[in-house]
Design a protein around this motif. Structure first.
Motif, PDB file in Angstrom:
ATOM      1  N   UNK A  54       0.832  -1.205   0.000  1.00 57.55           N
ATOM      2  CA  UNK A  54       0.000   0.000   0.000  1.00 57.55           C
ATOM      3  C   UNK A  54       0.868   1.257   0.000  1.00 57.55           C
ATOM      4  N   UNK A  55       1.867   1.282   0.858  1.00 58.61           N
ATOM      5  CA  UNK A  55       2.785   2.426   0.909  1.00 58.61           C
ATOM      6  C   UNK A  55       3.522   2.565  -0.421  1.00 58.61           C
ATOM      7  N   UNK A  56       4.030   1.467  -0.944  1.00 54.39           N
ATOM      8  CA  UNK A  56       4.789   1.516  -2.206  1.00 54.39           C
ATOM      9  C   UNK A  56       3.911   2.003  -3.365  1.00 54.39           C
ATOM     10  N   UNK A  57       2.678   1.489  -3.457  1.00 55.98           N
ATOM     11  CA  UNK A  57       1.778   1.914  -4.534  1.00 55.98           C
ATOM     12  C   UNK A  57       1.408   3.389  -4.390  1.00 55.98           C
ATOM     13  N   UNK A  58       1.109   3.812  -3.176  1.00 63.16           N
ATOM     14  CA  UNK A  58       0.767   5.217  -2.943  1.00 63.16           C
ATOM     15  C   UNK A  58       1.928   6.115  -3.372  1.00 63.16           C
ATOM     16  N   UNK A  59       3.140   5.781  -2.931  1.00 63.96           N
ATOM     17  CA  UNK A  59       4.316   6.612  -3.271  1.00 63.96           C
ATOM     18  C   UNK A  59       4.567   6.614  -4.782  1.00 63.96           C
ATOM     19  N   UNK A  60       4.333   5.498  -5.458  1.00 66.27           N
ATOM     20  CA  UNK A  60       4.503   5.453  -6.914  1.00 66.27           C
ATOM     21  C   UNK A  60       3.467   6.337  -7.613  1.00 66.27           C
ATOM     22  N   UNK A  61       2.217   6.260  -7.165  1.00 66.79           N
ATOM     23  CA  UNK A  61       1.161   7.109  -7.732  1.00 66.79           C
ATOM     24  C   UNK A  61       1.487   8.574  -7.471  1.00 66.79           C
ATOM     25  N   UNK A  62       1.910   8.872  -6.245  1.00 66.15           N
ATOM     26  CA  UNK A  62       2.250  10.241  -5.873  1.00 66.15           C
ATOM     27  C   UNK A  62       3.371  10.790  -6.765  1.00 66.15           C
ATOM     28  N   UNK A  63       4.392   9.973  -6.992  1.00 63.56           N
ATOM     29  CA  UNK A  63       5.518  10.404  -7.826  1.00 63.56           C
ATOM     30  C   UNK A  63       5.081  10.623  -9.280  1.00 63.56           C
ATOM     31  N   UNK A  64       4.271   9.713  -9.812  1.00 63.22           N
ATOM     32  CA  UNK A  64       3.791   9.858 -11.189  1.00 63.22           C
ATOM     33  C   UNK A  64       2.891  11.082 -11.328  1.00 63.22           C
ATOM     34  N   UNK A  65       2.006  11.288 -10.367  1.00 69.96           N
ATOM     35  CA  UNK A  65       1.105  12.449 -10.415  1.00 69.96           C
ATOM     36  C   UNK A  65       1.890  13.746 -10.302  1.00 69.96           C
ATOM     37  N   UNK A  66       2.882  13.750  -9.433  1.00 73.98           N
ATOM     38  CA  UNK A  66       3.701  14.945  -9.259  1.00 73.98           C
ATOM     39  C   UNK A  66       4.465  15.283 -10.543  1.00 73.98           C
ATOM     40  N   UNK A  67       5.028  14.261 -11.173  1.00 76.56           N
ATOM     41  CA  UNK A  67       5.753  14.491 -12.434  1.00 76.56           C
ATOM     42  C   UNK A  67       4.807  15.017 -13.514  1.00 76.56           C
ATOM     43  N   UNK A  68       3.607  14.435 -13.605  1.00 79.47           N
ATOM     44  CA  UNK A  68       2.635  14.880 -14.610  1.00 79.47           C
ATOM     45  C   UNK A  68       2.156  16.294 -14.326  1.00 79.47           C
ATOM     46  N   UNK A  69       2.077  16.659 -13.060  1.00 74.18           N
ATOM     47  CA  UNK A  69       1.546  17.971 -12.676  1.00 74.18           C
ATOM     48  C   UNK A  69       2.589  19.086 -12.736  1.00 74.18           C
ATOM     49  N   UNK A  70       3.871  18.764 -12.767  1.00 77.22           N
ATOM     50  CA  UNK A  70       4.915  19.790 -12.682  1.00 77.22           C
ATOM     51  C   UNK A  70       4.748  20.943 -13.669  1.00 77.22           C
ATOM     52  N   UNK A  71       4.533  20.685 -14.958  1.00 72.08           N
ATOM     53  CA  UNK A  71       4.391  21.827 -15.871  1.00 72.08           C
ATOM     54  C   UNK A  71       3.193  22.716 -15.505  1.00 72.08           C
ATOM     55  N   UNK A  72       2.130  22.103 -15.042  1.00 70.20           N
ATOM     56  CA  UNK A  72       0.933  22.858 -14.668  1.00 70.20           C
ATOM     57  C   UNK A  72       1.166  23.641 -13.376  1.00 70.20           C
ATOM     58  N   UNK A  73       1.856  23.018 -12.426  1.00 68.03           N
ATOM     59  CA  UNK A  73       2.189  23.722 -11.183  1.00 68.03           C
ATOM     60  C   UNK A  73       3.119  24.902 -11.463  1.00 68.03           C
TER      61      UNK A  73
END
Length: 130
Positions: free
Chosen positions: A84-103
């Motif tokens: 659960x922790x590993x999946x959450x952190x992977x999703x968080x990292x992918x979402x953060x990378x995808x959001x960077x240009x927008x942020x």
């Protein structure tokens, strides 16, 4: 810089986000629910309630307790808890990378609005006496 905070709805009543993930990681590091709670500034009861909510929604434990004994008991994450922790952190990292240009674009707007426009809190506000 604006940042992204991720929460996942597991069911209608249970979510997992940065706080519960931090609690799970702290339990894993401390080997104890009460020590993790203390480190995070929460009571044992609050920490246990959060863990129990996760155990309940998954139908099996994400954390197991070992009561008493020579070493005084403790707790550890199950394979499910670790996953659960590993999946959450992977999703968080992918979402953060995808959001960077927008942020970055939002930050640019914040920078522009702070330099070019009057303070929005007081712009166009007039006061009159009673």
């Amino acid at each position: 810089m604006p940042s992204l905070s991720l929460r996942i709805d597991l069911d209608r009543e249970t979510r997992i986000g940065p706080g519960k993930i931090e609690l799970l990681e702290t339990i894993a590091a401390c080997g104890s629910i009460s020590a993790a709670g203390r480190e995070m500034g929460m009571s044992y009861r609050r920490a246990w309630d959060l863990v129990e909510a996760l155990n309940r929604v998954f139908g099996k434990p994400v954390v197991v307790r070992q009561v008493g004994g020579k070493s005084g008991g403790g707790a550890h994450l199950t394979a499910l808890g670790l996953a659960l922790v590993a999946h959450y952190r992977a999703i968080e990292q992918a979402a953060s990378a995808a959001a960077q240009p927008h942020l970055a674009a939002i930050q640019a707007e914040l920078d522009r609005s702070g330099a070019d426009e009057p303070d929005n809190a007081t712009a166009g506000v007039t006061t009159s006496g009673p």
